[in-house]
Motif scaffolding. Structure first.
Motif, PDB file in Angstrom:
ATOM      1  N   ALA A  15       0.829  -1.203   0.000  1.00 53.29           N
ATOM      2  CA  ALA A  15       0.000   0.000   0.000  1.00 53.29           C
ATOM      3  C   ALA A  15       0.864   1.255   0.000  1.00 53.29           C
ATOM      4  CB  ALA A  15      -0.932  -0.003   1.213  1.00 53.29           C
ATOM      5  N   LEU A  16       1.945   1.249   0.757  1.00 49.40           N
ATOM      6  CA  LEU A  16       2.850   2.405   0.774  1.00 49.40           C
ATOM      7  C   LEU A  16       3.548   2.600  -0.571  1.00 49.40           C
ATOM      8  CD1 LEU A  16       4.431   2.129   4.342  1.00 49.40           C
ATOM      9  CD2 LEU A  16       2.827   3.845   3.499  1.00 49.40           C
ATOM     10  N   VAL A  17       3.906   1.502  -1.222  1.00 46.10           N
ATOM     11  CA  VAL A  17       4.532   1.605  -2.552  1.00 46.10           C
ATOM     12  C   VAL A  17       3.563   2.235  -3.541  1.00 46.10           C
ATOM     13  CG1 VAL A  17       5.385   0.252  -4.511  1.00 46.10           C
ATOM     14  CG2 VAL A  17       6.185  -0.261  -2.196  1.00 46.10           C
ATOM     15  N   PHE A  18       2.314   1.800  -3.540  1.00 45.08           N
ATOM     16  CA  PHE A  18       1.323   2.379  -4.447  1.00 45.08           C
ATOM     17  C   PHE A  18       1.039   3.844  -4.105  1.00 45.08           C
ATOM     18  CE2 PHE A  18       0.105  -2.034  -5.524  1.00 45.08           C
ATOM     19  CZ  PHE A  18       0.175  -1.917  -6.908  1.00 45.08           C
ATOM     20  N   PHE A  19       1.025   4.181  -2.841  1.00 44.78           N
ATOM     21  CA  PHE A  19       0.796   5.570  -2.438  1.00 44.78           C
ATOM     22  C   PHE A  19       1.942   6.464  -2.895  1.00 44.78           C
ATOM     23  CE2 PHE A  19       1.034   9.012   0.766  1.00 44.78           C
ATOM     24  CZ  PHE A  19      -0.178   9.619   0.472  1.00 44.78           C
ATOM     25  N   VAL A  20       3.180   5.999  -2.745  1.00 44.07           N
ATOM     26  CA  VAL A  20       4.338   6.779  -3.205  1.00 44.07           C
ATOM     27  C   VAL A  20       4.310   6.924  -4.722  1.00 44.07           C
ATOM     28  CG1 VAL A  20       6.861   6.743  -3.403  1.00 44.07           C
ATOM     29  CG2 VAL A  20       5.772   6.240  -1.214  1.00 44.07           C
ATOM     30  N   ALA A  21       3.944   5.864  -5.434  1.00 50.24           N
ATOM     31  CA  ALA A  21       3.839   5.941  -6.896  1.00 50.24           C
ATOM     32  C   ALA A  21       2.772   6.955  -7.308  1.00 50.24           C
ATOM     33  CB  ALA A  21       3.525   4.566  -7.473  1.00 50.24           C
ATOM     34  N   PHE A  22       1.661   6.999  -6.585  1.00 48.83           N
ATOM     35  CA  PHE A  22       0.604   7.964  -6.886  1.00 48.83           C
ATOM     36  C   PHE A  22       1.090   9.391  -6.657  1.00 48.83           C
ATOM     37  CE2 PHE A  22      -2.913  10.552  -5.199  1.00 48.83           C
ATOM     38  CZ  PHE A  22      -3.703  10.617  -6.340  1.00 48.83           C
ATOM     39  N   ILE A  23       1.773   9.634  -5.546  1.00 49.77           N
ATOM     40  CA  ILE A  23       2.278  10.976  -5.244  1.00 49.77           C
ATOM     41  C   ILE A  23       3.284  11.418  -6.301  1.00 49.77           C
ATOM     42  CG2 ILE A  23       3.601  12.337  -3.563  1.00 49.77           C
ATOM     43  CD1 ILE A  23       0.730  11.732  -2.703  1.00 49.77           C
ATOM     44  N   VAL A  24       4.161  10.527  -6.729  1.00 49.11           N
ATOM     45  CA  VAL A  24       5.144  10.863  -7.766  1.00 49.11           C
ATOM     46  C   VAL A  24       4.438  11.180  -9.077  1.00 49.11           C
ATOM     47  CG1 VAL A  24       7.016   9.910  -9.169  1.00 49.11           C
ATOM     48  CG2 VAL A  24       7.019   9.576  -6.698  1.00 49.11           C
ATOM     49  N   ALA A  25       3.407  10.420  -9.423  1.00 47.65           N
ATOM     50  CA  ALA A  25       2.668  10.669 -10.662  1.00 47.65           C
ATOM     51  C   ALA A  25       1.959  12.015 -10.617  1.00 47.65           C
ATOM     52  CB  ALA A  25       1.664   9.548 -10.908  1.00 47.65           C
ATOM     53  N   VAL A  26       1.406  12.382  -9.478  1.00 37.68           N
ATOM     54  CA  VAL A  26       0.725  13.673  -9.351  1.00 37.68           C
ATOM     55  C   VAL A  26       1.734  14.816  -9.475  1.00 37.68           C
ATOM     56  CG1 VAL A  26      -0.511  15.174  -7.750  1.00 37.68           C
ATOM     57  CG2 VAL A  26      -1.231  12.813  -8.039  1.00 37.68           C
ATOM     58  N   LYS A  27       2.877  14.675  -8.853  1.00 39.52           N
ATOM     59  CA  LYS A  27       3.889  15.740  -8.912  1.00 39.52           C
ATOM     60  C   LYS A  27       4.479  15.895 -10.305  1.00 39.52           C
ATOM     61  CE  LYS A  27       5.189  16.076  -4.137  1.00 39.52           C
ATOM     62  NZ  LYS A  27       6.257  16.370  -3.214  1.00 39.52           N
ATOM     63  N   ASN A  28       4.520  14.816 -11.080  1.00 38.90           N
ATOM     64  CA  ASN A  28       5.047  14.888 -12.444  1.00 38.90           C
ATOM     65  C   ASN A  28       4.002  15.356 -13.452  1.00 38.90           C
ATOM     66  OD1 ASN A  28       7.616  14.087 -11.728  1.00 38.90           O
ATOM     67  ND2 ASN A  28       7.193  11.919 -12.081  1.00 38.90           N
ATOM     68  N   GLY A  29       2.786  15.589 -13.013  1.00 30.79           N
ATOM     69  CA  GLY A  29       1.741  16.090 -13.903  1.00 30.79           C
ATOM     70  C   GLY A  29       1.054  15.018 -14.717  1.00 30.79           C
ATOM     71  N   GLN A  30       1.093  13.802 -14.253  1.00 28.78           N
ATOM     72  CA  GLN A  30       0.486  12.702 -14.987  1.00 28.78           C
ATOM     73  C   GLN A  30      -1.022  12.885 -15.152  1.00 28.78           C
ATOM     74  OE1 GLN A  30       2.130  10.029 -16.268  1.00 28.78           O
ATOM     75  NE2 GLN A  30       0.262   9.151 -17.077  1.00 28.78           N
ATOM     76  N   PHE A  31      -1.671  13.508 -14.197  1.00 27.94           N
ATOM     77  CA  PHE A  31      -3.123  13.639 -14.225  1.00 27.94           C
ATOM     78  C   PHE A  31      -3.591  15.007 -14.694  1.00 27.94           C
ATOM     79  CE2 PHE A  31      -2.218  10.431 -10.911  1.00 27.94           C
ATOM     80  CZ  PHE A  31      -2.795   9.346 -11.545  1.00 27.94           C
ATOM     81  N   ASP A  32      -2.688  15.850 -15.188  1.00 29.03           N
ATOM     82  CA  ASP A  32      -3.076  17.145 -15.729  1.00 29.03           C
ATOM     83  C   ASP A  32      -3.726  16.943 -17.088  1.00 29.03           C
ATOM     84  OD1 ASP A  32      -2.030  18.362 -13.537  1.00 29.03           O
ATOM     85  OD2 ASP A  32      -0.169  18.994 -14.512  1.00 29.03           O
ATOM     86  N   ASP A  33      -4.843  17.578 -17.303  1.00 26.90           N
ATOM     87  CA  ASP A  33      -5.565  17.443 -18.566  1.00 26.90           C
ATOM     88  C   ASP A  33      -5.350  18.710 -19.371  1.00 26.90           C
ATOM     89  OD1 ASP A  33      -7.185  16.617 -20.584  1.00 26.90           O
ATOM     90  OD2 ASP A  33      -9.051  16.903 -19.494  1.00 26.90           O
ATOM     91  N   SER A  34      -4.424  18.657 -20.291  1.00 25.89           N
ATOM     92  CA  SER A  34      -4.138  19.836 -21.103  1.00 25.89           C
ATOM     93  C   SER A  34      -4.817  19.763 -22.471  1.00 25.89           C
ATOM     94  CB  SER A  34      -2.627  19.995 -21.290  1.00 25.89           C
ATOM     95  OG  SER A  34      -2.096  18.853 -21.931  1.00 25.89           O
ATOM     96  N   TYR A  35      -5.427  18.647 -22.795  1.00 22.94           N
ATOM     97  CA  TYR A  35      -6.044  18.496 -24.108  1.00 22.94           C
ATOM     98  C   TYR A  35      -7.496  18.952 -24.119  1.00 22.94           C
ATOM     99  CZ  TYR A  35      -7.884  16.299 -28.300  1.00 22.94           C
ATOM    100  OH  TYR A  35      -8.501  16.082 -29.487  1.00 22.94           O
ATOM    101  N   THR A  36      -8.273  18.558 -23.142  1.00 18.49           N
ATOM    102  CA  THR A  36      -9.711  18.825 -23.139  1.00 18.49           C
ATOM    103  C   THR A  36     -10.057  20.316 -23.153  1.00 18.49           C
ATOM    104  OG1 THR A  36     -10.104  16.737 -22.034  1.00 18.49           O
ATOM    105  CG2 THR A  36     -11.876  18.334 -21.962  1.00 18.49           C
ATOM    106  N   PRO A  37      -9.426  21.179 -22.348  1.00 18.04           N
ATOM    107  CA  PRO A  37      -9.818  22.590 -22.381  1.00 18.04           C
ATOM    108  C   PRO A  37      -9.609  23.244 -23.748  1.00 18.04           C
ATOM    109  CG  PRO A  37      -8.591  22.155 -20.401  1.00 18.04           C
ATOM    110  CD  PRO A  37      -8.496  20.921 -21.246  1.00 18.04           C
ATOM    111  N   SER A  38      -8.589  22.822 -24.497  1.00 19.14           N
ATOM    112  CA  SER A  38      -8.343  23.441 -25.802  1.00 19.14           C
ATOM    113  C   SER A  38      -9.341  22.984 -26.856  1.00 19.14           C
ATOM    114  CB  SER A  38      -6.921  23.132 -26.269  1.00 19.14           C
ATOM    115  OG  SER A  38      -6.760  21.737 -26.465  1.00 19.14           O
TER     116      SER A  38
END
Length: 61
Positions: A15-38
């Motif tokens: 669970a801690l490994v998955f949580f750290v992976a999620f935090i790293v993905a959020v900080k790297n902008g993995q979940f930023d949606d730059s396509y839909t607004p345009s």
């Protein structure tokens, strides 16, 4: 009983490994949606159907 402690420890580590992976993905902008607004302005808005107006019928005599 010792198996429960081992399984609990392993599940917490996973669970801690998955949580750290999620935090790293959020900080790297993995979940930023730059396509839909345009592209959003290219789609037409849904048409809202108007309800028919009720008319009062009167009987002519």
């Amino acid at each position: 009983m010792s198996v429960i402690y081992i399984l609990l420890t392993i599940s917490i580590i996973v669970a801690l490994v998955f949580f750290v992976a999620f935090i790293v993905a959020v900080k790297n902008g993995q979940f930023d949606d730059s396509y839909t607004p345009s592209v959003r302005m290219l789609f037409e808005d849904e048409l809202i159907k108007e309800k028919p107006k009720k008319t009062i019928l009167t009987k002519k005599e």
